[in-house]
Enzyme design. Structure first.
Site, PDB file in Angstrom:
ATOM      1  N   CYS A  85     -19.129   9.219  35.222  1.00 46.55           N
ATOM      2  CA  CYS A  85     -19.800   8.743  33.871  1.00 46.55           C
ATOM      3  C   CYS A  85     -20.754   7.935  34.199  1.00 46.55           C
ATOM      4  O   CYS A  85     -21.972   7.779  33.506  1.00 46.55           O
ATOM      5  CB  CYS A  85     -18.778   8.174  32.839  1.00 46.55           C
ATOM      6  SG  CYS A  85     -17.638   7.109  33.479  1.00 46.55           S
TER       7      CYS A  85
ATOM      8  N   GLU B 182     -15.407   5.576  25.023  1.00 47.38           N
ATOM      9  CA  GLU B 182     -15.922   5.716  26.474  1.00 47.38           C
ATOM     10  C   GLU B 182     -16.688   6.874  26.541  1.00 47.38           C
ATOM     11  O   GLU B 182     -16.014   8.038  27.067  1.00 47.38           O
ATOM     12  CB  GLU B 182     -14.645   5.417  27.345  1.00 47.38           C
ATOM     13  CG  GLU B 182     -14.092   3.879  26.932  1.00 47.38           C
ATOM     14  CD  GLU B 182     -14.782   2.973  27.684  1.00 47.38           C
ATOM     15  OE1 GLU B 182     -15.908   2.945  28.380  1.00 47.38           O
ATOM     16  OE2 GLU B 182     -14.571   1.747  27.004  1.00 47.38           O
TER      17      GLU B 182
HETATM   18  P1  NAD Z   1     -14.697  16.353  26.523  1.00 45.34           P
HETATM   19  O1  NAD Z   1     -15.104  15.682  25.353  1.00 45.34           O
HETATM   20  O2  NAD Z   1     -14.828  17.681  26.616  1.00 45.34           O
HETATM   21  O3  NAD Z   1     -13.011  16.161  26.513  1.00 45.34           O
HETATM   22  C1  NAD Z   1     -12.410  14.901  26.460  1.00 45.34           C
HETATM   23  C2  NAD Z   1     -10.754  14.962  25.851  1.00 45.34           C
HETATM   24  O4  NAD Z   1     -11.101  15.362  24.446  1.00 45.34           O
HETATM   25  C3  NAD Z   1      -9.872  15.951  26.230  1.00 45.34           C
HETATM   26  O5  NAD Z   1      -8.899  15.414  26.500  1.00 45.34           O
HETATM   27  C4  NAD Z   1      -9.987  17.169  25.404  1.00 45.34           C
HETATM   28  O6  NAD Z   1      -8.644  17.869  25.347  1.00 45.34           O
HETATM   29  C5  NAD Z   1     -10.562  16.414  24.098  1.00 45.34           C
HETATM   30  N1  NAD Z   1     -11.078  17.437  23.113  1.00 45.34           N
HETATM   31  C6  NAD Z   1     -12.158  18.412  23.806  1.00 45.34           C
HETATM   32  N2  NAD Z   1     -12.712  18.842  22.504  1.00 45.34           N
HETATM   33  C7  NAD Z   1     -11.946  18.225  21.547  1.00 45.34           C
HETATM   34  C8  NAD Z   1     -12.185  18.361  20.180  1.00 45.34           C
HETATM   35  N3  NAD Z   1     -12.959  19.579  19.571  1.00 45.34           N
HETATM   36  N4  NAD Z   1     -11.271  17.619  19.350  1.00 45.34           N
HETATM   37  C9  NAD Z   1     -10.414  16.736  19.743  1.00 45.34           C
HETATM   38  N5  NAD Z   1     -10.491  16.476  21.037  1.00 45.34           N
HETATM   39  C10 NAD Z   1     -11.153  17.173  21.985  1.00 45.34           C
HETATM   40  O7  NAD Z   1     -15.156  15.411  27.736  1.00 45.34           O
HETATM   41  P2  NAD Z   1     -15.138  15.654  29.128  1.00 45.34           P
HETATM   42  O8  NAD Z   1     -15.990  16.846  29.403  1.00 45.34           O
HETATM   43  O9  NAD Z   1     -13.604  15.915  29.251  1.00 45.34           O
HETATM   44  O10 NAD Z   1     -15.794  14.366  29.806  1.00 45.34           O
HETATM   45  C11 NAD Z   1     -17.034  14.441  30.003  1.00 45.34           C
HETATM   46  C12 NAD Z   1     -17.781  13.198  29.446  1.00 45.34           C
HETATM   47  O11 NAD Z   1     -16.996  12.193  29.476  1.00 45.34           O
HETATM   48  C13 NAD Z   1     -19.097  12.906  30.131  1.00 45.34           C
HETATM   49  O12 NAD Z   1     -20.081  13.044  29.195  1.00 45.34           O
HETATM   50  C14 NAD Z   1     -18.908  11.728  30.697  1.00 45.34           C
HETATM   51  O13 NAD Z   1     -19.671  10.753  30.992  1.00 45.34           O
HETATM   52  C15 NAD Z   1     -17.718  10.843  29.820  1.00 45.34           C
HETATM   53  N6  NAD Z   1     -16.887  10.159  30.606  1.00 45.34           N
HETATM   54  C16 NAD Z   1     -17.229   8.845  30.171  1.00 45.34           C
HETATM   55  C17 NAD Z   1     -16.304   7.920  30.752  1.00 45.34           C
HETATM   56  C18 NAD Z   1     -16.268   6.302  30.374  1.00 45.34           C
HETATM   57  O14 NAD Z   1     -15.476   5.701  30.801  1.00 45.34           O
HETATM   58  N7  NAD Z   1     -17.160   5.836  29.579  1.00 45.34           N
HETATM   59  C19 NAD Z   1     -15.326   8.134  31.865  1.00 45.34           C
HETATM   60  C20 NAD Z   1     -15.434   9.557  32.154  1.00 45.34           C
HETATM   61  C21 NAD Z   1     -16.084  10.540  31.510  1.00 45.34           C
END
Ligand code: NAD
Length: 474
Positions: free
Chosen positions: A245, A211
């Site tokens: 998002c 997502e």
């Molecule tokens: P992120 O990818 O930084 O973090 C999300 C999760 O990934 C966290 O739980 C984090 O601990 C984990 N994570 C971070 N780095 C990692 C790595 N190197 N390896 C494994 N896991 C890791 O994302 P974010 O900044 O938390 O979220 C923002 C993005 O998410 C935006 O692009 C937004 O559009 C998208 N988003 C999508 C939806 C949807 O439903 N489609 C909903 C909310 C946010």
């Protein structure tokens, strides 16, 4: 404290015992999750306010109520979803057989959440995982620490500890967690991290739901009540301080519409947040100083002209609702998802020019068209692709559990909400119990092979209408 692998082993042993399979168990856990949310509404609001300065109104609507609605929907429909499906197309050769599809749980699934809706991005997939009969490891975002801690405290109090566990931590902890074998990984977050999720899933051949985000365009085109459109656009863009998002990322409109839209946006923002949005209790904050800096860099590098807002304060991570015009395709604001309260307006000469621009970009998570003209809405819908679509409003399509929510292309793969989440966390097992009848047809397949038998077999196994005097679905 148990190690990550000990927790997963415990959950796996439970799953193998079959305890999560019966409808009654799933229903009880869903009921317990409902109690968790209902009984701790104030604690949830406090945590969200601490993490994101979320106004109560937004917390209730987009974190608490959306979770409750998905729970009500799942509990209402669970029995139906769990029923084997018998409406299977058959041919003459299988006419007497018992053919059906069973939805079976996958096993131990991993749910990784992002920070912008830190409660619902964990609990909505959890509703689906429970409904489908799985055990689940939950990994909330470490960026929203108050919500992360609250989930870690409440989940074991309300749900079976042998079936569901919260594991906290940042990127390194998540990487080590991903070395373990799961039966499904459900990831919400950025496209960059999504690539490493896919790589981590590959050695185990684990199926993955992603997502993700992207730049969701918003057309404002043709005949339109500009005041109403401005209100709906401002609400959907600046809700959660633009950190959604599915927030409209940028507007596409003609110069004439832009000139009418700007005063309407100014007036709307003044009505919503008063003369100083920074003093409004209804305006949230950017989640961390790092995220604030990223947005300010984009704003400072932009060659567009700020016509509304533009004020900012580093000390409390504030950025005013900001609108820019004269933004070109090459602008800093058009290179990546904005994910904050900044709205660039791109001027187009025609609908086709806007459609062409969208089709040259990655497929967005959502696409919006504001227009009174049905032909405009239909033309955009028919000539573009996006995860979801909403005409004459923004973000609200994601609140309806009947609609699948998910991306396409770079905005994600797979979907959830309502039945779609149940399907994501289920294996559709195609089953056939063969009858001993119609043996005359069955023997046609056995050696010694003959062209005569092959001819009859082709006739008996075909789905061509009326080839054997019947219909294909029984
Ligand atoms: P992120 O990818 O930084 O973090 C999300 C999760 O990934 C966290 O739980 C984090 O601990 C984990 N994570 C971070 N780095 C990692 C790595 N190197 N390896 C494994 N896991 C890791 O994302 P974010 O900044 O938390 O979220 C923002 C993005 O998410 C935006 O692009 C937004 O559009 C998208 N988003 C999508 C939806 C949807 O439903 N489609 C909903 C909310 C946010």
């Amino acid at each position: 404290m148990a190690s990550q692998s000990e927790v997963i082993d415990r959950l796996r042993a439970t799953f193998r015992s079959g305890v999560t399979f019966p409808e009654q168990f799933r229903m009880t856990q869903l009921q317990n999750l409902l109690s968790l949310v209902e009984e701790n509404e104030q604690l949830i609001q406090d945590a969200l306010h601490k993490d994101l300065h979320k106004p109560k109104f937004e917390s209730v609507l987009s974190e608490i109520q959306i979770t409750l609605n998905d729970l009500y929907f799942a509990m209402e429909n669970l029995r139906t979803w769990m029923q084997p499906e018998y409406n299977i197309g058959k041919n003459l050769a299988t006419r007497m057989d018992d053919c059906f599809i069973r939805r079976e749980p996958l096993g131990v699934v991993l749910i990784i959440g992002a920070w912008n809706y830190p409660l619902h991005l964990i609990l909505l997939p959890l509703v689906a995982a429970i409904a489908a009969g799985n055990c689940a490891v939950l990994k909330p975002s470490e960026i929203c620490q108050a919500t992360e801690q609250l989930l870690a405290e409440l989940i074991p109090k309300y749900l079976s500890q042998d079936c569901y566990a919260v594991l906290c931590g940042g990127a390194e902890d998540t990487k080590s967690l991903l070395k373990n074998k799961f039966d499904h990984i459900f990831y919400t977050g950025s496209q960059v991290v999504a690539r490493s999720i896919l790589l981590a899933a590959a050695p185990h051949l684990t199926p993955v739901t992603l997502e993700l985000g992207g730049k969701s365009p918003c057309f404002i085109y043709g005949h339109i009540d500009i005041q109403k459109a401005a209100k709906r656009l401002c609400w959907s863009k600046f809700f959660n301080t633009g950190q959604s998002c599915v927030a409209p990322d940028y507007v596409l409109c003609t110069a004439q519409t832009r000139d009418a839209l700007l005063p309407a946006l100014r007036e709307t923002l003044r009505t919503f947040y008063g003369p100083d949005p920074g003093a409004s209790l209804d305006m949230g904050r950017i989640v961390t100083p790092r995220h604030w800096r990223r947005l300010m860099d984009m704003l400072e590098k932009s060659k567009g002209k700020v016509v509304i807002g533009g004020e900012s304060r580093e000390e409390d991570r504030y950025i005013a609702p900001t609108v820019l015009v004269d933004v070109q395709e090459s602008d800093a604001l058009m290179q990546e998802e904005i994910f904050g309260p900044i709205l660039p307006i791109l001027t187009i000469e025609s609908l086709e020019e806007g459609i062409d621009y969208i089709n040259r970009q990655e497929k967005p998570l959502a696409l919006y068209v504001f227009s009174d003209e049905t032909s405009v809405v239909t033309t955009v819908l028919n000539n573009t692709s996006s995860g979801g679509f909403c005409g004459n409003d923004g973000i609200v399509h994601m609140a309806l559990p009947g609609l699948p929510f998910g991306g396409v292309g770079a905005s994600g793969m797979g979907s959830y909400h309502g039945r779609w989440g149940f399907e994501t966390f289920s294996h559709r097992r195609g089953c056939m119990n063969r009858s001993w009848l119609l043996e005359r047809v069955n023997v046609l397949r056995y050696p010694p092979y003959s062209d005569y038998n092959l001819g009859w077999l082709r006739w008996a196994t075909t789905f061509k209408k009326n080839s054997w005097g019947g219909c294909s679905v029984m």
